[in-house]
Design a protein around this motif. Structure first.
Motif, PDB file in Angstrom:
ATOM      1  N   UNK A  42      14.928  76.609  44.040  1.00  0.00           N
ATOM      2  CA  UNK A  42      16.305  76.045  44.791  1.00  0.00           C
ATOM      3  C   UNK A  42      15.723  75.239  46.170  1.00  0.00           C
ATOM      4  N   UNK A  43      15.136  75.595  46.859  1.00  0.00           N
ATOM      5  CA  UNK A  43      14.518  75.082  48.196  1.00  0.00           C
ATOM      6  C   UNK A  43      13.748  73.721  47.774  1.00  0.00           C
ATOM      7  N   UNK A  44      13.132  73.738  46.718  1.00  0.00           N
ATOM      8  CA  UNK A  44      11.792  72.871  46.533  1.00  0.00           C
ATOM      9  C   UNK A  44      12.557  71.678  45.282  1.00  0.00           C
ATOM     10  N   UNK A  45      13.596  71.880  44.917  1.00  0.00           N
ATOM     11  CA  UNK A  45      14.175  71.058  44.056  1.00  0.00           C
ATOM     12  C   UNK A  45      14.664  69.545  44.403  1.00  0.00           C
ATOM     13  N   UNK A  46      13.956  68.660  43.550  1.00  0.00           N
ATOM     14  CA  UNK A  46      14.224  67.467  44.109  1.00  0.00           C
ATOM     15  C   UNK A  46      15.560  66.975  43.815  1.00  0.00           C
ATOM     16  N   UNK A  47      16.186  66.221  44.987  1.00  0.00           N
ATOM     17  CA  UNK A  47      17.616  65.767  44.579  1.00  0.00           C
ATOM     18  C   UNK A  47      17.544  64.439  43.675  1.00  0.00           C
ATOM     19  N   UNK A  48      16.628  63.655  43.646  1.00  0.00           N
ATOM     20  CA  UNK A  48      16.748  62.510  42.823  1.00  0.00           C
ATOM     21  C   UNK A  48      15.234  62.170  42.383  1.00  0.00           C
ATOM     22  N   UNK A  49      15.173  61.990  41.154  1.00  0.00           N
ATOM     23  CA  UNK A  49      14.076  61.197  40.508  1.00  0.00           C
ATOM     24  C   UNK A  49      13.720  60.074  40.979  1.00  0.00           C
ATOM     25  N   UNK A  50      12.594  59.568  41.057  1.00  0.00           N
ATOM     26  CA  UNK A  50      12.126  58.389  41.591  1.00  0.00           C
ATOM     27  C   UNK A  50      12.753  57.302  40.907  1.00  0.00           C
ATOM     28  N   UNK A  51      13.371  56.144  41.494  1.00  0.00           N
ATOM     29  CA  UNK A  51      14.029  55.179  40.834  1.00  0.00           C
ATOM     30  C   UNK A  51      13.037  54.654  39.911  1.00  0.00           C
ATOM     31  N   UNK A  52      13.646  54.243  38.601  1.00  0.00           N
ATOM     32  CA  UNK A  52      13.159  53.573  37.411  1.00  0.00           C
ATOM     33  C   UNK A  52      13.661  52.509  36.915  1.00  0.00           C
ATOM     34  N   UNK A  53      12.982  51.439  37.108  1.00  0.00           N
ATOM     35  CA  UNK A  53      13.526  49.974  36.660  1.00  0.00           C
ATOM     36  C   UNK A  53      13.571  49.840  35.381  1.00  0.00           C
ATOM     37  N   UNK A  54      13.044  50.535  34.382  1.00  0.00           N
ATOM     38  CA  UNK A  54      13.056  50.230  33.058  1.00  0.00           C
ATOM     39  C   UNK A  54      14.101  51.202  32.455  1.00  0.00           C
ATOM     40  N   UNK A  55      15.267  50.527  32.103  1.00  0.00           N
ATOM     41  CA  UNK A  55      16.426  50.918  31.646  1.00  0.00           C
ATOM     42  C   UNK A  55      16.314  51.649  30.580  1.00  0.00           C
ATOM     43  N   UNK A  56      15.288  51.559  29.639  1.00  0.00           N
ATOM     44  CA  UNK A  56      15.087  52.236  28.549  1.00  0.00           C
ATOM     45  C   UNK A  56      14.704  53.793  28.709  1.00  0.00           C
ATOM     46  N   UNK A 126      22.986  60.773  34.506  1.00  0.00           N
ATOM     47  CA  UNK A 126      22.437  60.137  35.415  1.00  0.00           C
ATOM     48  C   UNK A 126      21.886  60.602  36.710  1.00  0.00           C
ATOM     49  N   UNK A 127      20.732  60.239  37.352  1.00  0.00           N
ATOM     50  CA  UNK A 127      20.298  60.752  38.544  1.00  0.00           C
ATOM     51  C   UNK A 127      21.048  60.324  39.859  1.00  0.00           C
ATOM     52  N   UNK A 128      20.884  61.141  40.872  1.00  0.00           N
ATOM     53  CA  UNK A 128      21.540  60.993  42.064  1.00  0.00           C
ATOM     54  C   UNK A 128      20.796  59.687  42.617  1.00  0.00           C
ATOM     55  N   UNK A 129      21.104  58.759  43.204  1.00  0.00           N
ATOM     56  CA  UNK A 129      20.683  57.510  43.401  1.00  0.00           C
ATOM     57  C   UNK A 129      19.517  58.054  44.721  1.00  0.00           C
ATOM     58  N   UNK A 130      18.298  57.515  45.054  1.00  0.00           N
ATOM     59  CA  UNK A 130      17.322  57.798  46.109  1.00  0.00           C
ATOM     60  C   UNK A 130      18.036  57.677  47.396  1.00  0.00           C
ATOM     61  N   UNK A 131      18.775  56.517  47.425  1.00  0.00           N
ATOM     62  CA  UNK A 131      19.515  56.313  48.741  1.00  0.00           C
ATOM     63  C   UNK A 131      20.428  57.477  49.115  1.00  0.00           C
ATOM     64  N   UNK A 132      21.318  57.952  48.285  1.00  0.00           N
ATOM     65  CA  UNK A 132      22.196  58.844  48.419  1.00  0.00           C
ATOM     66  C   UNK A 132      21.586  60.302  48.630  1.00  0.00           C
ATOM     67  N   UNK A 133      20.345  60.422  47.983  1.00  0.00           N
ATOM     68  CA  UNK A 133      19.757  61.563  48.204  1.00  0.00           C
ATOM     69  C   UNK A 133      19.186  61.719  49.436  1.00  0.00           C
ATOM     70  N   UNK A 134      18.600  60.590  49.781  1.00  0.00           N
ATOM     71  CA  UNK A 134      18.030  60.584  51.240  1.00  0.00           C
ATOM     72  C   UNK A 134      18.791  60.897  52.455  1.00  0.00           C
ATOM     73  N   UNK A 135      20.102  60.496  52.266  1.00  0.00           N
ATOM     74  CA  UNK A 135      21.375  60.691  53.309  1.00  0.00           C
ATOM     75  C   UNK A 135      21.564  62.334  53.163  1.00  0.00           C
ATOM     76  N   UNK A 136      21.767  62.749  52.031  1.00  0.00           N
ATOM     77  CA  UNK A 136      22.006  64.074  51.634  1.00  0.00           C
ATOM     78  C   UNK A 136      20.849  64.992  52.373  1.00  0.00           C
ATOM     79  N   UNK A 137      19.651  64.656  52.221  1.00  0.00           N
ATOM     80  CA  UNK A 137      18.646  65.428  52.773  1.00  0.00           C
ATOM     81  C   UNK A 137      18.374  65.610  54.331  1.00  0.00           C
TER      82      UNK A 137
END
Length: 394
Positions: A42-56, A126-137
């Motif tokens: 729980x403590x180490x779980x990432x809040x968002x995966x790295x942004x991926x520009x490949x929509x596929x 869908x992932x939580x956006x990195x921007x929102x994850x950063x604000x939350x962290x």
């Protein structure tokens, strides 16, 4: 902020697993690959995966991630996100480690309060956006889980063997307390009982000295507020919708920062704003029903009753209640209005707690605004008589 965008807002974070060829295979894969629900996970779980520009590479609505249901076990990343949101006063409801409308609503409200745009038509995969994850962290670096040692008082209760289903029967009890230590401890730390059990699979919740893992949140107090500097934890708790009787009045300690409350019927949520119209809190809510709709327009807070009783009047005509005379249900966390009643200027209406926190935002009420006990108490400590309440129909 529109109700529809708030509910569908930013998707809850989820750990993306490889899609199976069928739903049954997907569920087996989830059980096999999902991280164990440990403190470290729980403590180490990432809040968002790295942004991926490949929509596929983005999960589709038919992917393993989006096919997962409430039946899957709690996920470490979701537990972490829910606790961070709860500590920021953007409540996901009962912390359960699962995706759902309450979590998405809290994420959308938190995004809006931090100047981020809430997405539309997002799916649970869908992932939580990195921007929102950063604000939350950035809201805090303290651990999201903490250890708690069960005390003699915790184990002693007093508890109620069973809460009768009928209101008339509830009126015959001495108090509407908890049914056991597990229920009490789960609610004290804003958790679903299943999550408490998952984090502590071998714990004896009724045994003093047992050390358990709980959400690191402000513990729910069920009695009347103590003067600042003194803390207490009542085990019996003090006391659906309509007139709840108790000594109503403004709590004396400072921190009354909520100037306006917005009750959004469409998104099933309550938002609190300060004097500068900044969104400072969000709570999922059950708001009226077709049989007993919530009011419209504006109202004012008249006062707050902690540990209220609940008086049923036959004129309410609740389905299933056959009493022809008034009766009063004693206080307690399992009272129909929970541990606190925020009285409104519209007669017999209020904002209050509930004996069933996991149903908030998912079921209807008898006309009033129903929050979890801990959310109702949080809001109650931040309002004062005269605070504006606006009912939003669209």
């Amino acid at each position: 902020m529109g109700g529809r965008s708030m509910r569908g807002g930013l998707a809850a974070l989820t750990l993306i697993l490889s899609a199976g060829s069928a739903l049954a295979e997907t569920r087996d894969k989830d059980r096999a690959e999902a991280p164990a629900l440990t403190r470290e996970a729980v403590e180490s779980a990432p809040l968002a995966e790295a942004a991926d520009t490949d929509k596929s590479n983005e999960p589709s609505k038919n992917s393993a991630a989006s096919q997962r249901t409430a039946a899957t076990r709690p996920e470490p990343a979701l537990v972490r996100a829910q606790i961070l949101l709860d500590r920021s006063h953007f409540s996901p409801g009962a912390i359960d480690g699962r995706d759902g409308d309450n979590l998405r609503g809290a994420l959308g409200a938190f995004a809006a309060a931090n100047g981020l745009k809430a997405g539309k038509d997002r799916t649970a995969g869908e992932d939580l956006t990195p921007e929102l994850a950063g604000k939350l962290q950035a809201t805090g670096s303290d651990p999201v889980l903490s250890e708690y040692t069960i005390t003699e008082a915790d184990a002693a209760g007093p508890f109620v063997d069973k809460i009768p289903p009928k209101m008339e029967q509830q009126a015959d009890l001495d108090a509407l307390g908890y049914t056991g230590a597990r229920e009490m401890l789960a609610e004290r730390f804003h958790m679903a009982p299943d999550l408490l059990g998952a984090l502590n699979p071998d714990a004896a919740f009724d045994k003093p000295g047992t050390v358990i893992l709980v959400a690191a949140v402000t513990p729910l107090e069920t009695g009347k507020p103590k003067p600042e500097g003194k803390s207490a934890m009542s085990k019996s708790g003090k006391s659906e919708d309509r007139k709840a009787e108790g000594k109503a009045g403004e709590e004396s300690k400072p921190g009354k920062d909520v100037a306006r409350i917005e009750v959004d019927k469409e998104s099933r949520s309550v938002r609190a704003f300060d004097k500068d119209d900044r969104l400072v809190a969000f709570y999922p809510a059950s708001i009226g029903s077709e049989e007993k709709p919530a009011p419209s327009g504006k109202a004012r807070v008249k006062g707050v009753a902690y540990a209220p009783t609940y008086t049923y009047d036959p004129k309410y005509q609740f389905a299933g209640v056959k009493a022809k005379t008034k009766f009063t249900i004693p206080p307690g966390p399992n009272n129909p209005v929970g541990v606190v009643w925020i009285d409104l200027s519209i007669p017999s209406y209020g904002i209050h707690g509930t004996p069933e926190p996991e149903k908030v935002g998912k079921t209807e009420s008898h006309g009033c605004i129903r929050l979890t006990n801990w959310d109702a108490r949080d809001l109650a400590t931040r309002v004062k008589p005269g605070t504006e309440v606006v009912f939003k129909d669209e």
